[in-house]
Design a protein around this motif. Structure first.
Motif, PDB file in Angstrom:
ATOM      1  N   ASP A 140      65.837 -44.098  13.067  1.00 39.71           N
ATOM      2  CA  ASP A 140      67.153 -43.472  13.192  1.00 39.71           C
ATOM      3  C   ASP A 140      66.992 -41.980  12.917  1.00 39.71           C
ATOM      4  OD1 ASP A 140      69.740 -42.544  12.951  1.00 39.71           O
ATOM      5  OD2 ASP A 140      70.184 -43.652  11.118  1.00 39.71           O
ATOM      6  N   HIS A 141      67.183 -41.179  13.938  1.00 38.79           N
ATOM      7  CA  HIS A 141      66.950 -39.740  13.803  1.00 38.79           C
ATOM      8  C   HIS A 141      67.772 -39.129  12.677  1.00 38.79           C
ATOM      9  CE1 HIS A 141      66.227 -35.586  15.144  1.00 38.79           C
ATOM     10  NE2 HIS A 141      67.500 -35.388  14.850  1.00 38.79           N
ATOM     11  N   TRP A 142      69.009 -39.586  12.544  1.00 36.23           N
ATOM     12  CA  TRP A 142      69.929 -38.941  11.602  1.00 36.23           C
ATOM     13  C   TRP A 142      69.581 -39.281  10.159  1.00 36.23           C
ATOM     14  CZ3 TRP A 142      71.685 -35.538  14.662  1.00 36.23           C
ATOM     15  CH2 TRP A 142      71.931 -35.856  15.996  1.00 36.23           C
ATOM     16  N   SER A 143      68.865 -40.362   9.955  1.00 36.28           N
ATOM     17  CA  SER A 143      68.384 -40.687   8.607  1.00 36.28           C
ATOM     18  C   SER A 143      67.077 -39.964   8.303  1.00 36.28           C
ATOM     19  CB  SER A 143      68.164 -42.200   8.474  1.00 36.28           C
ATOM     20  OG  SER A 143      69.376 -42.905   8.611  1.00 36.28           O
ATOM     21  N   SER A 172      61.840 -40.496  17.132  1.00 33.69           N
ATOM     22  CA  SER A 172      63.278 -40.701  16.938  1.00 33.69           C
ATOM     23  C   SER A 172      64.117 -40.076  18.046  1.00 33.69           C
ATOM     24  CB  SER A 172      63.719 -40.123  15.584  1.00 33.69           C
ATOM     25  OG  SER A 172      63.590 -38.706  15.563  1.00 33.69           O
ATOM     26  N   ALA A 173      63.511 -39.754  19.181  1.00 37.31           N
ATOM     27  CA  ALA A 173      64.265 -39.096  20.249  1.00 37.31           C
ATOM     28  C   ALA A 173      63.645 -39.360  21.607  1.00 37.31           C
ATOM     29  CB  ALA A 173      64.332 -37.581  19.986  1.00 37.31           C
ATOM     30  N   ILE A 174      64.456 -39.122  22.642  1.00 31.43           N
ATOM     31  CA  ILE A 174      63.995 -39.135  24.021  1.00 31.43           C
ATOM     32  C   ILE A 174      63.975 -37.685  24.481  1.00 31.43           C
ATOM     33  CG2 ILE A 174      64.366 -40.042  26.337  1.00 31.43           C
ATOM     34  CD1 ILE A 174      63.895 -42.168  24.152  1.00 31.43           C
ATOM     35  N   ARG A 175      62.874 -37.281  25.123  1.00 30.14           N
ATOM     36  CA  ARG A 175      62.761 -35.868  25.444  1.00 30.14           C
ATOM     37  C   ARG A 175      61.870 -35.650  26.656  1.00 30.14           C
ATOM     38  NH1 ARG A 175      59.443 -34.365  19.879  1.00 30.14           N
ATOM     39  NH2 ARG A 175      57.332 -34.414  20.723  1.00 30.14           N
ATOM     40  N   SER A 216      50.062 -24.589  14.275  1.00 33.85           N
ATOM     41  CA  SER A 216      49.334 -25.859  14.331  1.00 33.85           C
ATOM     42  C   SER A 216      50.272 -27.060  14.420  1.00 33.85           C
ATOM     43  CB  SER A 216      48.445 -25.997  13.091  1.00 33.85           C
ATOM     44  OG  SER A 216      49.230 -26.034  11.918  1.00 33.85           O
ATOM     45  N   ARG A 217      51.562 -26.866  14.116  1.00 34.57           N
ATOM     46  CA  ARG A 217      52.536 -27.952  14.136  1.00 34.57           C
ATOM     47  C   ARG A 217      53.482 -27.875  15.329  1.00 34.57           C
ATOM     48  NH1 ARG A 217      53.236 -30.696   9.345  1.00 34.57           N
ATOM     49  NH2 ARG A 217      55.394 -31.129   9.899  1.00 34.57           N
ATOM     50  N   PHE A 218      53.520 -26.759  16.013  1.00 33.94           N
ATOM     51  CA  PHE A 218      54.497 -26.530  17.064  1.00 33.94           C
ATOM     52  C   PHE A 218      54.185 -27.387  18.281  1.00 33.94           C
ATOM     53  CE2 PHE A 218      56.129 -23.347  20.402  1.00 33.94           C
ATOM     54  CZ  PHE A 218      57.403 -23.879  20.373  1.00 33.94           C
ATOM     55  N   ARG A 219      55.146 -28.218  18.689  1.00 37.52           N
ATOM     56  CA  ARG A 219      55.006 -29.079  19.858  1.00 37.52           C
ATOM     57  C   ARG A 219      56.242 -28.873  20.747  1.00 37.52           C
ATOM     58  NH1 ARG A 219      50.915 -29.218  17.340  1.00 37.52           N
ATOM     59  NH2 ARG A 219      49.700 -31.060  16.705  1.00 37.52           N
ATOM     60  N   PRO A 220      56.183 -27.972  21.698  1.00 41.27           N
ATOM     61  CA  PRO A 220      57.366 -27.702  22.533  1.00 41.27           C
ATOM     62  C   PRO A 220      57.850 -28.951  23.267  1.00 41.27           C
ATOM     63  CG  PRO A 220      55.694 -26.002  22.833  1.00 41.27           C
ATOM     64  CD  PRO A 220      55.052 -27.101  22.047  1.00 41.27           C
ATOM     65  N   HIS A 221      59.169 -29.111  23.336  1.00 38.33           N
ATOM     66  CA  HIS A 221      59.778 -30.221  24.060  1.00 38.33           C
ATOM     67  C   HIS A 221      61.257 -29.912  24.246  1.00 38.33           C
ATOM     68  CE1 HIS A 221      60.413 -31.111  19.764  1.00 38.33           C
ATOM     69  NE2 HIS A 221      61.598 -31.577  20.166  1.00 38.33           N
ATOM     70  N   LEU A 222      61.914 -30.680  25.102  1.00 38.53           N
ATOM     71  CA  LEU A 222      63.345 -30.520  25.333  1.00 38.53           C
ATOM     72  C   LEU A 222      63.999 -31.895  25.223  1.00 38.53           C
ATOM     73  CD1 LEU A 222      65.033 -28.213  27.913  1.00 38.53           C
ATOM     74  CD2 LEU A 222      65.882 -30.552  27.589  1.00 38.53           C
ATOM     75  N   GLY A 223      64.770 -32.102  24.170  1.00 38.37           N
ATOM     76  CA  GLY A 223      65.377 -33.401  23.911  1.00 38.37           C
ATOM     77  C   GLY A 223      66.626 -33.643  24.738  1.00 38.37           C
ATOM     78  N   ILE A 224      66.847 -34.922  25.096  1.00 36.18           N
ATOM     79  CA  ILE A 224      68.074 -35.283  25.812  1.00 36.18           C
ATOM     80  C   ILE A 224      68.882 -36.345  25.073  1.00 36.18           C
ATOM     81  CG2 ILE A 224      67.078 -34.665  28.036  1.00 36.18           C
ATOM     82  CD1 ILE A 224      66.973 -37.734  28.638  1.00 36.18           C
ATOM     83  N   ALA A 225      68.294 -37.021  24.078  1.00 40.97           N
ATOM     84  CA  ALA A 225      69.025 -38.047  23.324  1.00 40.97           C
ATOM     85  C   ALA A 225      68.300 -38.338  22.024  1.00 40.97           C
ATOM     86  CB  ALA A 225      69.170 -39.337  24.139  1.00 40.97           C
TER      87      ALA A 225
END
Length: 237
Positions: free
Chosen positions: A37-40, A133-136, A173-182
């Motif tokens: 659960d993303h919000w948790s 915790s997401a779709i992207r 070293s942690r940056f992982r570009p992405h674009l979330g949709i849900a």
């Protein structure tokens, strides 16, 4: 972001090749056994607001592409990113209560100067993938995004006298570009979600132009992120 570190854990074989990036994203997502659960997982105290560097998108083709892929999933337990909420997070800065106004002004001034040397660039959005915790969407190439990230990290280091204030999530070293949709809003087994996402991994891609970076004041409204723009900085000055 979860406590398990960046996702995907490993960098792609190439940060310039869209296929290498998409393959790396998908292989990591396909190995997930449980979605959170993303919000948790993403803790956010009531009333909190924070400064973040964002790329924001309102391109009609991208908005339609995201909506079509999201509808095609046919899944419950997802909170959609609204049409005016599509973004790529470049870097966090800090809570608004922890960053004085004079530091924000200095940060914007430094970023405006440094980003004048960064030319606008194009990104390819797609195919669909996911995280814990997401779709992207995968985004490519990463190289110009990594450049922007480095510039903005240097600005924070230049402006803040407090090392702790500079040590925010989003180091190179942690940056992982992405674009979330849900965002996934329930803990569950991942297999059915992964299968639904796989069915939406079509060859179609969307190209978008990036010519502006925004410093936003981010807040959470229910199960949605919203923001106000503090400063919009044009690339290439």
């Amino acid at each position: 972001m979860t406590s398990h570190g960046p996702f995907p854990r490993h960098l792609p074989d190439s940060t310039a090749d869209p296929e290498a990036i998409a393959r790396n994203d998908w292989e990591a997502f396909a190995e997930i056994e449980y979605l959170r659960d993303h919000w948790s997982v993403k803790q956010w105290s009531p009333g909190r607001t924070g400064y973040y560097w964002y790329l924001t998108f309102d391109d009609p083709d991208l908005v339609g592409f995201a909506a079509e892929r999201r509808r095609g999933l046919g899944l419950t337990g997802l909170d959609a990113v609204p049409p005016d909420g599509l973004h790529i997070t470049i870097r966090g800065v800090g809570d608004t209560t922890a960053v004085p106004d004079e530091h924000v002004d200095a940060l914007v001034s430094s970023a405006r100067e440094r980003l004048s040397d960064v030319k606008p660039f194009d990104l390819t959005i797609g195919p669909l993938a996911g995280s814990r915790s997401a779709i992207r969407f995968s985004v490519a190439p990463w190289d110009p995004l990594l450049d922007v990230h480095r510039v903005l990290s240097a600005c924070s280091g230049e402006v803040s006298p407090d090392p702790a204030a500079r040590d925010v999530p989003g180091s190179p070293s942690r940056f992982r570009p992405h674009l979330g949709i849900a965002y996934n809003n329930t803990d569950r087994a991942a297999a059915a979600v992964i299968a639904a996402v796989a069915a939406q991994r079509t060859p179609e891609r969307i190209s978008v132009r990036v010519d502006t970076v925004e410093l936003v004041v981010l807040r959470r409204e229910g199960r949605c992120y919203r923001w106000d723009t503090r400063a919009a900085i044009a690339l290439g000055g």
